[in-house]
Scaffold this motif. Structure first.
Motif, PDB file in Angstrom:
ATOM      1  N   ALA A   1       5.622  75.913 -23.611  1.00 53.35           N
ATOM      2  CA  ALA A   1       5.952  76.816 -22.506  1.00 53.35           C
ATOM      3  C   ALA A   1       5.132  78.100 -22.600  1.00 53.35           C
ATOM      4  O   ALA A   1       4.783  78.555 -23.688  1.00 53.35           O
ATOM      5  N   GLU A   2       4.827  78.675 -21.439  1.00 53.32           N
ATOM      6  CA  GLU A   2       4.273  80.019 -21.412  1.00 53.32           C
ATOM      7  C   GLU A   2       5.385  80.999 -21.749  1.00 53.32           C
ATOM      8  O   GLU A   2       6.560  80.736 -21.470  1.00 53.32           O
ATOM      9  N   MET A   3       5.008  82.161 -22.321  1.00 47.24           N
ATOM     10  CA  MET A   3       6.015  83.163 -22.628  1.00 47.24           C
ATOM     11  C   MET A   3       5.469  84.542 -22.265  1.00 47.24           C
ATOM     12  O   MET A   3       4.455  84.980 -22.798  1.00 47.24           O
ATOM     13  N   TRP A   4       6.147  85.203 -21.310  1.00 44.73           N
ATOM     14  CA  TRP A   4       5.714  86.517 -20.820  1.00 44.73           C
ATOM     15  C   TRP A   4       6.674  87.606 -21.288  1.00 44.73           C
ATOM     16  O   TRP A   4       7.892  87.436 -21.217  1.00 44.73           O
TER      17      TRP A   4
ATOM     18  N   VAL B   1      15.086  78.588  -6.206  1.00 45.49           N
ATOM     19  CA  VAL B   1      15.122  79.574  -7.290  1.00 45.49           C
ATOM     20  C   VAL B   1      16.324  79.317  -8.194  1.00 45.49           C
ATOM     21  O   VAL B   1      16.204  79.298  -9.429  1.00 45.49           O
ATOM     22  N   GLU B   2      17.496  79.110  -7.592  1.00 46.80           N
ATOM     23  CA  GLU B   2      18.703  78.915  -8.382  1.00 46.80           C
ATOM     24  C   GLU B   2      18.651  77.629  -9.197  1.00 46.80           C
ATOM     25  O   GLU B   2      19.181  77.564 -10.317  1.00 46.80           O
ATOM     26  N   LYS B   3      17.983  76.610  -8.662  1.00 45.31           N
ATOM     27  CA  LYS B   3      17.883  75.323  -9.362  1.00 45.31           C
ATOM     28  C   LYS B   3      16.911  75.394 -10.543  1.00 45.31           C
ATOM     29  O   LYS B   3      17.129  74.755 -11.576  1.00 45.31           O
ATOM     30  N   ASN B   4      15.850  76.183 -10.383  1.00 45.29           N
ATOM     31  CA  ASN B   4      14.769  76.180 -11.372  1.00 45.29           C
ATOM     32  C   ASN B   4      14.749  77.403 -12.286  1.00 45.29           C
ATOM     33  O   ASN B   4      13.777  77.612 -12.999  1.00 45.29           O
ATOM     34  N   ARG B   5      15.820  78.206 -12.282  1.00 42.03           N
ATOM     35  CA  ARG B   5      15.869  79.393 -13.127  1.00 42.03           C
ATOM     36  C   ARG B   5      17.184  79.462 -13.895  1.00 42.03           C
ATOM     37  O   ARG B   5      18.249  79.247 -13.346  1.00 42.03           O
ATOM     38  N   MET B   6      17.067  79.730 -15.170  1.00 39.57           N
ATOM     39  CA  MET B   6      18.233  79.994 -16.013  1.00 39.57           C
ATOM     40  C   MET B   6      18.097  81.411 -16.576  1.00 39.57           C
ATOM     41  O   MET B   6      16.990  81.869 -16.857  1.00 39.57           O
TER      42      MET B   6
ATOM     43  N   LYS C   1      10.051  75.351 -14.092  1.00 37.75           N
ATOM     44  CA  LYS C   1      11.364  75.842 -14.523  1.00 37.75           C
ATOM     45  C   LYS C   1      11.195  77.080 -15.400  1.00 37.75           C
ATOM     46  O   LYS C   1      10.325  77.121 -16.263  1.00 37.75           O
ATOM     47  N   ILE C   2      12.061  78.060 -15.154  1.00 34.83           N
ATOM     48  CA  ILE C   2      11.974  79.359 -15.815  1.00 34.83           C
ATOM     49  C   ILE C   2      13.257  79.658 -16.573  1.00 34.83           C
ATOM     50  O   ILE C   2      14.361  79.438 -16.057  1.00 34.83           O
TER      51      ILE C   2
ATOM     52  N   LEU D   1       8.940  81.153 -20.125  1.00 36.35           N
ATOM     53  CA  LEU D   1      10.015  82.073 -20.465  1.00 36.35           C
ATOM     54  C   LEU D   1       9.577  83.488 -20.124  1.00 36.35           C
ATOM     55  O   LEU D   1       8.431  83.877 -20.365  1.00 36.35           O
ATOM     56  N   ILE D   2      10.500  84.248 -19.548  1.00 37.28           N
ATOM     57  CA  ILE D   2      10.310  85.670 -19.291  1.00 37.28           C
ATOM     58  C   ILE D   2      11.175  86.410 -20.292  1.00 37.28           C
ATOM     59  O   ILE D   2      12.394  86.211 -20.327  1.00 37.28           O
ATOM     60  N   VAL D   3      10.579  87.252 -21.124  1.00 38.77           N
ATOM     61  CA  VAL D   3      11.332  88.007 -22.128  1.00 38.77           C
ATOM     62  C   VAL D   3      11.241  89.481 -21.753  1.00 38.77           C
ATOM     63  O   VAL D   3      10.192  90.112 -21.906  1.00 38.77           O
ATOM     64  N   ASP D   4      12.335  90.019 -21.251  1.00 40.61           N
ATOM     65  CA  ASP D   4      12.343  91.391 -20.738  1.00 40.61           C
ATOM     66  C   ASP D   4      13.237  92.279 -21.595  1.00 40.61           C
ATOM     67  O   ASP D   4      14.424  91.995 -21.770  1.00 40.61           O
TER      68      ASP D   4
END
Length: 232
Positions: free
Chosen positions: A158-161, A94-99, A54-55, A131-134
């Protein structure tokens, strides 16, 4: 999704002792504007999603609709390039596992992010694996900010990119070979990549891999259209 795994940008970490970034750790992707930081971060997100992870995508520049559009465009390219047969099923995954959490107009605050993550977990049962931090401005972020991100990553396991914007005219590099804007904060990051345009594609070079010495050949060329790894 074996087809994707074999050509994922993260295959560069296959030889790592950690086999990836790892929970509780921070990773950074350094590149100039327009080279493909966001696209590459989305590939990292897909790498997790396609393994049923989950992302949470945290955007400090674009609204949820625009971020979602980026995912759709890149996914369409992947479907075409890899010849995937189950596009609808893949989009559903993708839609289920991404917020997507967007903090526009300088509204980002770590306390708000923590509260949002808590609400997602407690009210919807959605607990991020990464987590993706853009869009975080590294030039204005303090050491205390990255310390707080590190604490948050460990708390949520969680990983954090992060995307990190570099500039052609700023050439600072520290004694460990890490360039601006991560040259003063690299000790907070377990993995650091750098994207650079070349005549054969976009080079994704590994600059830091936990405590493992990095070799000059620790790099992969990405197709500038799909950001999939090009076969050597």
């Amino acid at each position: 999704m074996m087809e994707f795994t074999q050509r994922s940008p993260l295959r560069i970490l296959a030889g790592s002792t950690e086999k990836g970034l790892g929970r509780g750790n921070l990773g950074a992707l350094i590149a100039r504007a327009g080279v493909g930081k966001t696209a590459c971060l989305i590939h990292i997100a897909f790498d997790k999603i396609f393994q049923n992870g989950k992302i949470v995508h945290v955007s400090l520049q674009d609204g949820p609709d625009k971020v979602s559009s980026y995912y759709n465009v890149i996914l369409a390219e992947l479907v075409r390039a890899l010849g995937l047969k189950d596009e609808r099923e893949t989009r559903t995954l993708v839609e289920k596992n991404r917020m997507i959490l967007a903090y526009l107009n300088q509204s980002f605050d770590l306390r708000r992010l923590k509260e949002n993550l808590k609400n997602l977990s407690e009210k919807t049962g959605f607990r991020a694996d990464a987590l993706i931090v853009d869009g975080l401005d590294f030039s204005k972020a303090s050491a205390e900010t990255f310390e707080a991100f590190k604490t948050l990553a460990k708390e949520y396991e969680a990983e954090m990119w992060f995307s990190a914007l570099s500039h052609r005219h700023i050439t600072e590099v520290n004694e460990r070979g890490i360039p601006y804007p991560c040259h003063e904060t690299d000790h907070f990051f377990s993995v650091i990549f750098q994207l650079q345009p070349t005549t054969s594609g976009v080079q994704m070079k590994l600059l830091k891999d936990h405590d493992r010495p990095v070799k000059p050949e620790d790099a992969v060329i990405l197709d500038p259209g799909t950001f999939l790894a090009v076969a050597p």
